[in-house]
Design an enzyme around this catalytic site. Structure first.
Site, PDB file in Angstrom:
ATOM      1  N   GLU A 103      -8.467   0.612  -3.028  1.00 41.60           N
ATOM      2  CA  GLU A 103      -9.254   0.600  -1.780  1.00 41.60           C
ATOM      3  C   GLU A 103     -10.195   1.777  -1.829  1.00 41.60           C
ATOM      4  OE1 GLU A 103      -7.591   0.992   2.136  1.00 41.60           O
ATOM      5  OE2 GLU A 103      -6.248  -0.650   1.692  1.00 41.60           O
ATOM      6  N   ARG A 139      -9.287   8.261  -0.929  1.00 41.52           N
ATOM      7  CA  ARG A 139     -10.232   8.661   0.125  1.00 41.52           C
ATOM      8  C   ARG A 139     -11.081   9.817  -0.341  1.00 41.52           C
ATOM      9  NH1 ARG A 139      -8.654   6.690   5.499  1.00 41.52           N
ATOM     10  NH2 ARG A 139     -10.341   8.024   6.184  1.00 41.52           N
ATOM     11  N   HIS A 196      -5.465   3.740  -1.746  1.00 42.28           N
ATOM     12  CA  HIS A 196      -6.785   4.091  -1.212  1.00 42.28           C
ATOM     13  C   HIS A 196      -7.114   5.513  -1.653  1.00 42.28           C
ATOM     14  CE1 HIS A 196      -9.407   4.312   2.728  1.00 42.28           C
ATOM     15  NE2 HIS A 196     -10.087   4.650   1.650  1.00 42.28           N
ATOM     16  N   HIS A 246       1.205   6.273   1.637  1.00 46.21           N
ATOM     17  CA  HIS A 246       1.986   7.252   2.402  1.00 46.21           C
ATOM     18  C   HIS A 246       3.125   7.891   1.615  1.00 46.21           C
ATOM     19  CE1 HIS A 246      -0.648   6.849   5.593  1.00 46.21           C
ATOM     20  NE2 HIS A 246      -0.238   5.671   6.037  1.00 46.21           N
ATOM     21  N   ARG A 284      -6.831  12.940   0.904  1.00 46.37           N
ATOM     22  CA  ARG A 284      -5.725  13.412   1.756  1.00 46.37           C
ATOM     23  C   ARG A 284      -4.362  12.906   1.282  1.00 46.37           C
ATOM     24  NH1 ARG A 284      -6.735  10.012   7.287  1.00 46.37           N
ATOM     25  NH2 ARG A 284      -8.762  11.027   7.154  1.00 46.37           N
ATOM     26  N   THR A 324      -7.955   3.633   8.337  1.00 45.36           N
ATOM     27  CA  THR A 324      -9.176   2.838   8.404  1.00 45.36           C
ATOM     28  C   THR A 324      -9.280   2.205   9.797  1.00 45.36           C
ATOM     29  OG1 THR A 324      -8.636   2.268   6.139  1.00 45.36           O
ATOM     30  CG2 THR A 324     -10.515   1.131   7.116  1.00 45.36           C
ATOM     31  N   ASN A 352       0.867  -1.180   0.000  1.00 42.01           N
ATOM     32  CA  ASN A 352       0.000   0.000   0.000  1.00 42.01           C
ATOM     33  C   ASN A 352       0.909   1.237   0.000  1.00 42.01           C
ATOM     34  OD1 ASN A 352      -1.361   2.281   1.072  1.00 42.01           O
ATOM     35  ND2 ASN A 352      -3.029   0.970   1.741  1.00 42.01           N
ATOM     36  N   GLU A 397     -10.743  -9.396   3.142  1.00 47.03           N
ATOM     37  CA  GLU A 397      -9.472  -9.054   3.784  1.00 47.03           C
ATOM     38  C   GLU A 397      -9.752  -8.978   5.273  1.00 47.03           C
ATOM     39  OE1 GLU A 397      -7.287  -5.658   2.257  1.00 47.03           O
ATOM     40  OE2 GLU A 397      -6.284  -5.377   4.186  1.00 47.03           O
ATOM     41  N   HIS A 421      -3.491  -4.555   7.816  1.00 49.71           N
ATOM     42  CA  HIS A 421      -3.632  -3.411   8.711  1.00 49.71           C
ATOM     43  C   HIS A 421      -2.720  -3.574   9.920  1.00 49.71           C
ATOM     44  CE1 HIS A 421      -5.170   0.248  10.354  1.00 49.71           C
ATOM     45  NE2 HIS A 421      -5.806   0.429   9.216  1.00 49.71           N
TER      46      HIS A 421
HETATM   47  N1  PXP Z   1      -5.700  -2.963   4.496  1.00 46.56           N
HETATM   48  C1  PXP Z   1      -6.638  -1.985   4.540  1.00 46.56           C
HETATM   49  C2  PXP Z   1      -8.038  -2.338   4.203  1.00 46.56           C
HETATM   50  C3  PXP Z   1      -6.295  -0.653   4.878  1.00 46.56           C
HETATM   51  O1  PXP Z   1      -7.246   0.286   4.922  1.00 46.56           O
HETATM   52  C4  PXP Z   1      -4.948  -0.352   5.138  1.00 46.56           C
HETATM   53  C5  PXP Z   1      -4.542   1.058   5.463  1.00 46.56           C
HETATM   54  O2  PXP Z   1      -4.803   1.878   4.391  1.00 46.56           O
HETATM   55  C6  PXP Z   1      -4.005  -1.402   5.067  1.00 46.56           C
HETATM   56  C7  PXP Z   1      -4.417  -2.692   4.772  1.00 46.56           C
HETATM   57  C8  PXP Z   1      -2.557  -1.156   5.324  1.00 46.56           C
HETATM   58  O3  PXP Z   1      -2.376  -0.840   6.654  1.00 46.56           O
HETATM   59  P1  PXP Z   1      -0.956  -0.388   7.182  1.00 46.56           P
HETATM   60  O4  PXP Z   1      -0.648   0.934   6.528  1.00 46.56           O
HETATM   61  O5  PXP Z   1      -1.142  -0.269   8.652  1.00 46.56           O
HETATM   62  O6  PXP Z   1       0.026  -1.434   6.772  1.00 46.56           O
END
Ligand code: PXP
Length: 241
Positions: free
Chosen positions: A70, A45, A43, A10, A49, A101, A7, A151, A194
């Site tokens: 996402e 949003r 993602h 960031h 952001r 999330t 992901n 997931e 997550h």
């Molecule tokens: N899975 C989902 C559904 C999420 O919303 C996120 C965060 O955007 C992640 C995984 C990844 O989480 P992390 O950034 O804590 O690894």
């Protein structure tokens, strides 16, 4: 060995701190793929952001593994997804004020709307995954929507493992493992994510049948120190152990 989907939200968070062009998540995705990532997750949003529509459009053209969008289950996002045609959509709940999330999607409470959304996306050949807490009624509801993937939300496991918050991490792990097996017996493919990082990912990656892990913050955080390629390779190596 589960697949690793990175992901890259960031990378966009850093860019948006200055509202300029760098660092570009599209470049980050290329590096993740070169380092062995099996997929790229972003993602979009409602408050934009981090990821912008431009990022998703370019990622659609450049990602050669699998692009997972996402998004919140809203009509606006459904239209965006149908225009974009990612390989996969993961439906997540979204609250404006949250840092990230927070909980899983309440599929059981919104079964009709989510079922319609799953059908629309399937008609366009887009796979759909539902981000859910490890609770039996949510798994049963997910099956009823016709989605083929879920997931599992690993946030509570991660908080327990890293900070000793809530239940013991072993208890959270057993819950995730049990629900992963129930879901697979019901015909679902099971992803997880997550809060996963280089310390806590091991036990999750050993859950039987886990298909993909979505990991963001930990990889982008390590990439800031050692570079994206090494950060991804380190995680791929951990999953393969
Ligand atoms: N899975 C989902 C559904 C999420 O919303 C996120 C965060 O955007 C992640 C995984 C990844 O989480 P992390 O950034 O804590 O690894």
């Amino acid at each position: 060995m589960p697949k690793l989907c990175v992901n890259i939200d960031h990378i966009a968070t850093i860019r948006e701190a200055r509202k300029i062009r760098e660092p570009d998540p599209v470049a980050a995705a290329v590096l993740c793929e070169l380092a062995g990532a099996h997929g790229i997750t972003a993602h979009l949003r409602e408050d934009r952001r981090h990821m912008q529509e431009r990022d998703l459009r370019l990622l659609r053209q450049t990602v050669t593994t699998q692009l997972n969008l996402e998004m919140a289950p809203t009509p606006e996002m459904l239209q965006f997804a149908i225009d974009l045609l990612p390989d996969m959509v993961t439906l997540v709940p979204e609250k404006r004020e949250e840092l990230t999330t927070e909980g899983g999607l309440d599929v059981a409470a919104k079964i009709d709307d989510i079922t319609k959304m799953v059908n629309s996306l399937h008609k366009h050949d887009v796979s759909v995954s539902l981000f859910v807490d490890a609770e039996l009624h949510q798994i049963k509801a997910a099956v009823r929507t016709g989605a083929r993937l879920i997931e599992l939300h690993t946030g509570q496991y991660a908080s327990a493992y890293d900070f000793g918050e809530g239940n013991d991490w072993e208890e959270e792990l057993v819950k995730l493992d049990n629900m992963a097996q129930v879901a697979q017996k019901s015909g679902l493919l099971v992803n997880a994510g997550h809060g996963l990082n280089y310390r806590n990912v091991g036990p999750i990656s050993e859950i039987k049948g886990i298909w993909e892990l979505n990991i963001g913050h930990a990889i982008v955080g390590r990439a800031a120190m050692v570079g994206m390629e090494r950060a991804v390779r380190d995680m791929v190596a951990l999953l393969g152990r």
